[in-house]
Motif scaffolding. Structure first.
Motif, PDB file in Angstrom:
ATOM      1  N   HIS A 202       5.165 104.344  22.407  1.00 19.85           N
ATOM      2  CA  HIS A 202       4.997 103.820  21.048  1.00 19.85           C
ATOM      3  C   HIS A 202       6.347 103.416  20.452  1.00 19.85           C
ATOM      4  O   HIS A 202       6.483 102.344  19.847  1.00 19.85           O
ATOM      5  CB  HIS A 202       4.349 104.866  20.147  1.00 19.85           C
ATOM      6  N   ALA A 203       7.332 104.288  20.596  1.00 21.54           N
ATOM      7  CA  ALA A 203       8.658 103.997  20.053  1.00 21.54           C
ATOM      8  C   ALA A 203       9.258 102.763  20.719  1.00 21.54           C
ATOM      9  O   ALA A 203       9.846 101.899  20.061  1.00 21.54           O
ATOM     10  CB  ALA A 203       9.572 105.211  20.240  1.00 21.54           C
ATOM     11  N   TYR A 204       9.109 102.684  22.019  1.00 25.61           N
ATOM     12  CA  TYR A 204       9.630 101.557  22.794  1.00 25.61           C
ATOM     13  C   TYR A 204       8.978 100.246  22.347  1.00 25.61           C
ATOM     14  O   TYR A 204       9.662  99.231  22.136  1.00 25.61           O
ATOM     15  CB  TYR A 204       9.362 101.820  24.271  1.00 25.61           C
ATOM     16  N   GLN A 205       7.651 100.270  22.193  1.00 24.77           N
ATOM     17  CA  GLN A 205       6.954  99.049  21.788  1.00 24.77           C
ATOM     18  C   GLN A 205       7.356  98.619  20.388  1.00 24.77           C
ATOM     19  O   GLN A 205       7.558  97.425  20.128  1.00 24.77           O
ATOM     20  CB  GLN A 205       5.438  99.270  21.855  1.00 24.77           C
ATOM     21  N   LEU A 206       7.472  99.569  19.458  1.00 23.46           N
ATOM     22  CA  LEU A 206       7.868  99.219  18.092  1.00 23.46           C
ATOM     23  C   LEU A 206       9.259  98.601  18.078  1.00 23.46           C
ATOM     24  O   LEU A 206       9.509  97.613  17.378  1.00 23.46           O
ATOM     25  CB  LEU A 206       7.825 100.458  17.203  1.00 23.46           C
ATOM     26  N   LEU A 207      10.168  99.175  18.864  1.00 21.75           N
ATOM     27  CA  LEU A 207      11.534  98.654  18.939  1.00 21.75           C
ATOM     28  C   LEU A 207      11.554  97.223  19.458  1.00 21.75           C
ATOM     29  O   LEU A 207      12.182  96.334  18.851  1.00 21.75           O
ATOM     30  CB  LEU A 207      12.373  99.559  19.848  1.00 21.75           C
ATOM     31  N   THR A 208      10.881  96.975  20.565  1.00 26.83           N
ATOM     32  CA  THR A 208      10.922  95.637  21.153  1.00 26.83           C
ATOM     33  C   THR A 208      10.151  94.627  20.304  1.00 26.83           C
ATOM     34  O   THR A 208      10.529  93.455  20.214  1.00 26.83           O
ATOM     35  CB  THR A 208      10.370  95.661  22.589  1.00 26.83           C
ATOM     36  N   TYR A 209       9.078  95.084  19.643  1.00 29.00           N
ATOM     37  CA  TYR A 209       8.297  94.185  18.794  1.00 29.00           C
ATOM     38  C   TYR A 209       9.091  93.750  17.567  1.00 29.00           C
ATOM     39  O   TYR A 209       9.170  92.549  17.262  1.00 29.00           O
ATOM     40  CB  TYR A 209       7.006  94.869  18.361  1.00 29.00           C
ATOM     41  N   LEU A 210       9.686  94.705  16.860  1.00 28.09           N
ATOM     42  CA  LEU A 210      10.395  94.352  15.631  1.00 28.09           C
ATOM     43  C   LEU A 210      11.665  93.545  15.911  1.00 28.09           C
ATOM     44  O   LEU A 210      11.976  92.596  15.190  1.00 28.09           O
ATOM     45  CB  LEU A 210      10.753  95.606  14.837  1.00 28.09           C
ATOM     46  N   THR A 211      12.404  93.923  16.937  1.00 27.02           N
ATOM     47  CA  THR A 211      13.653  93.206  17.226  1.00 27.02           C
ATOM     48  C   THR A 211      13.406  91.890  17.943  1.00 27.02           C
ATOM     49  O   THR A 211      14.230  90.975  17.861  1.00 27.02           O
ATOM     50  CB  THR A 211      14.591  94.061  18.092  1.00 27.02           C
ATOM     51  N   GLY A 212      12.274  91.795  18.663  1.00 25.26           N
ATOM     52  CA  GLY A 212      12.045  90.614  19.480  1.00 25.26           C
ATOM     53  C   GLY A 212      12.931  90.570  20.702  1.00 25.26           C
ATOM     54  O   GLY A 212      13.077  89.519  21.339  1.00 25.26           O
ATOM     55  N   LYS A 213      13.523  91.713  21.062  1.00 20.19           N
ATOM     56  CA  LYS A 213      14.462  91.789  22.191  1.00 20.19           C
ATOM     57  C   LYS A 213      13.916  92.697  23.283  1.00 20.19           C
ATOM     58  O   LYS A 213      13.374  93.764  23.005  1.00 20.19           O
ATOM     59  CB  LYS A 213      15.818  92.330  21.732  1.00 20.19           C
ATOM     60  N   LYS A 214      14.095  92.290  24.508  1.00 18.59           N
ATOM     61  CA  LYS A 214      13.717  93.123  25.639  1.00 18.59           C
ATOM     62  C   LYS A 214      14.804  94.154  25.919  1.00 18.59           C
ATOM     63  O   LYS A 214      15.980  93.933  25.617  1.00 18.59           O
ATOM     64  CB  LYS A 214      13.486  92.259  26.887  1.00 18.59           C
ATOM     65  N   VAL A 215      14.400  95.278  26.501  1.00 18.95           N
ATOM     66  CA  VAL A 215      15.367  96.278  26.945  1.00 18.95           C
ATOM     67  C   VAL A 215      15.801  95.916  28.360  1.00 18.95           C
ATOM     68  O   VAL A 215      14.967  95.743  29.248  1.00 18.95           O
ATOM     69  CB  VAL A 215      14.746  97.698  26.924  1.00 18.95           C
ATOM     70  N   LYS A 216      17.110  95.781  28.558  1.00 23.37           N
ATOM     71  CA  LYS A 216      17.644  95.392  29.863  1.00 23.37           C
ATOM     72  C   LYS A 216      17.964  96.596  30.749  1.00 23.37           C
ATOM     73  O   LYS A 216      17.834  96.535  31.961  1.00 23.37           O
ATOM     74  CB  LYS A 216      18.889  94.531  29.679  1.00 23.37           C
ATOM     75  N   SER A 217      18.410  97.699  30.121  1.00 26.78           N
ATOM     76  CA  SER A 217      18.743  98.891  30.899  1.00 26.78           C
ATOM     77  C   SER A 217      18.720 100.107  29.982  1.00 26.78           C
ATOM     78  O   SER A 217      18.769  99.979  28.748  1.00 26.78           O
ATOM     79  CB  SER A 217      20.116  98.752  31.565  1.00 26.78           C
ATOM     80  N   LEU A 218      18.660 101.293  30.592  1.00 28.00           N
ATOM     81  CA  LEU A 218      18.634 102.522  29.799  1.00 28.00           C
ATOM     82  C   LEU A 218      19.260 103.683  30.549  1.00 28.00           C
ATOM     83  O   LEU A 218      19.345 103.686  31.780  1.00 28.00           O
ATOM     84  CB  LEU A 218      17.195 102.872  29.387  1.00 28.00           C
ATOM     85  N   LEU A 219      19.699 104.656  29.783  1.00 27.08           N
ATOM     86  CA  LEU A 219      20.210 105.924  30.291  1.00 27.08           C
ATOM     87  C   LEU A 219      19.422 107.020  29.601  1.00 27.08           C
ATOM     88  O   LEU A 219      19.427 107.118  28.373  1.00 27.08           O
ATOM     89  CB  LEU A 219      21.702 106.075  29.994  1.00 27.08           C
TER      90      LEU A 219
END
Length: 379
Positions: A202-219
């Motif tokens: 849910h948090a991931y989807q809200l972040l990508t939806y509002l920013t309009g940016k994809k996540v490229k990498s994560l730690l």
């Protein structure tokens, strides 16, 4: 459209929470009639739940395969099925209904691994069905207002973003008693992640939806901060979005004092936006060295016109999560109408599609891998 669409459910019967939540949202949307269901894998519970939902006896099912077969051959068969079962069942149920030509609305996560996710995408294309994923928080009207303001440059170019989702309910649950393990802590039923798959998506989807940016990498770092568990109940992540935008994602279901604390903060080079799911009608906006503004849901001049279809009540008359669910089901209905009428889907108002479901599964897998290897992982 001059009539409501017909909806069926698999899962969601007595003893469950999320099925009723879906059903209430669908009813409030005024776009769906719930006409069929296999509401439990327990035959007695399936029948009693179906009666409680006032479903006709001939459309109360005790086996989802039988439901898919019979509904696909009825002249008045369901337009879509909602899948609200434990995670491990999402894939086989979706596969069964897709191959019968029935459209899908599935709870998240889409399934438990990317292999299953890719197969569902293949099947969706082969059988030409509609496929929506239920991410309701982005359907709060002021979450949509935040996105509209970001798109129109109110905060300028995004420089950083931070999303968090904290709950307390898993603090004292454990998997020590092997005879009575909650299904979300059972890898055979929920998959290989607990909190990341449950609320992290849910948090991931809200972040990508509002920013309009994809996540490229994560730690990612996983923790158990409540009673002993084999899977994580807490996770902290560093993310890198497109354009090298830094972000953080923090989640826990063992944080005492927190109930449904989903919050997001996005800062640009001109301004800042902040939204909290537990206070969903307020949106905080500010620019550099200026007083913060608290924007309230309603029909004021500052509200973007694209948000109007998602507002039911004037300011001062509270709306809540049920309204967000209704907005989600309105968007699914619009998307399905367009799918059936073969309209250009690029012109259809947004709904969370199977693509976001796949992205969520890939996010969970990347977080698991990063935690295991203790290094950044590309998505």
């Amino acid at each position: 459209m001059n009539k409501r669409l017909s909806l069926g459910f698999v899962g969601g019967g007595k003893g469950g929470l999320i099925g009723e939540v879906h059903a209430n949202g669908a009813r409030l949307s005024n776009r769906w009639n719930i006409v069929a269901g296999c509401l439990s894998s327990n035959p007695k519970k399936a029948i009693s739940s179906g009666r409680q939902w006032m479903i006709s006896e001939d459309r109360i099912y005790t086996n989802f395969k039988n439901m898919a077969l019979k509904e696909s051959t009825r002249d008045d068969g369901i337009d879509a099925v909602v899948i609200v079962t434990p995670n491990i069942l999402h894939y086989p149920i979706a596969k069964e209904f897709i191959t019968r030509g029935i459209n899908i609305i599935s709870d998240k996560p889409l399934c438990i691994n990317s292999k299953e996710a890719k197969e569902l995408v293949r099947l969706k294309k082969k059988h030409n069905v509609f496929f929506g994923i239920t991410y309701p928080y982005s359907f709060h009207s002021m979450a949509k207002q935040a996105k509209a303001m970001i798109q129109k440059g109110k905060i300028g170019k995004i420089r950083q973003a931070h999303v968090e989702y904290f709950q307390e309910w898993a603090t004292f649950i454990s998997d020590k008693n092997k005879k009575n393990i909650p299904w979300r802590l059972n890898k055979k039923i929920s998959g290989y992640s607990f909190t990341t798959a449950d609320i992290g998506t849910h948090a991931y989807q809200l972040l990508t939806y509002l920013t309009g940016k994809k996540v490229k990498s994560l730690l990612s770092n996983f923790y158990v901060t409540g009673q002993p568990k084999k899977m994580e109940d807490t996770a902290f992540m560093h993310l890198e979005l497109e354009n090298q935008i830094p972000a953080t994602l923090m989640i826990s279901q063992s944080m005492i004092g927190q109930h449904c604390g989903l919050s997001i903060r996005i800062a640009g080079d001109k301004g800042y936006i902040e939204w909290h799911q537990e206070n969903p009608e307020k949106l905080i906006f500010s620019t550099y060295n200026k007083t913060k503004q608290i924007l309230s849901r309603g029909y004021g001049d500052f509200i973007d016109k694209s948000i109007y279809p998602f507002i039911r009540m004037p300011a001062g008359h509270p709306e809540a999560l049920t309204d967000a669910w209704a907005n989600l089901y309105i968007s699914f209905a619009n998307g399905l109408d367009s799918h059936n009428n073969k309209k250009d889907l690029k012109k259809v108002s947004y709904y969370p599609s199977i693509d976001e479901g796949v992205s969520g599964v890939e996010f969970v897998e990347a977080a698991i891998e990063s935690n295991k290897k203790k290094k950044w992982v590309k998505l």
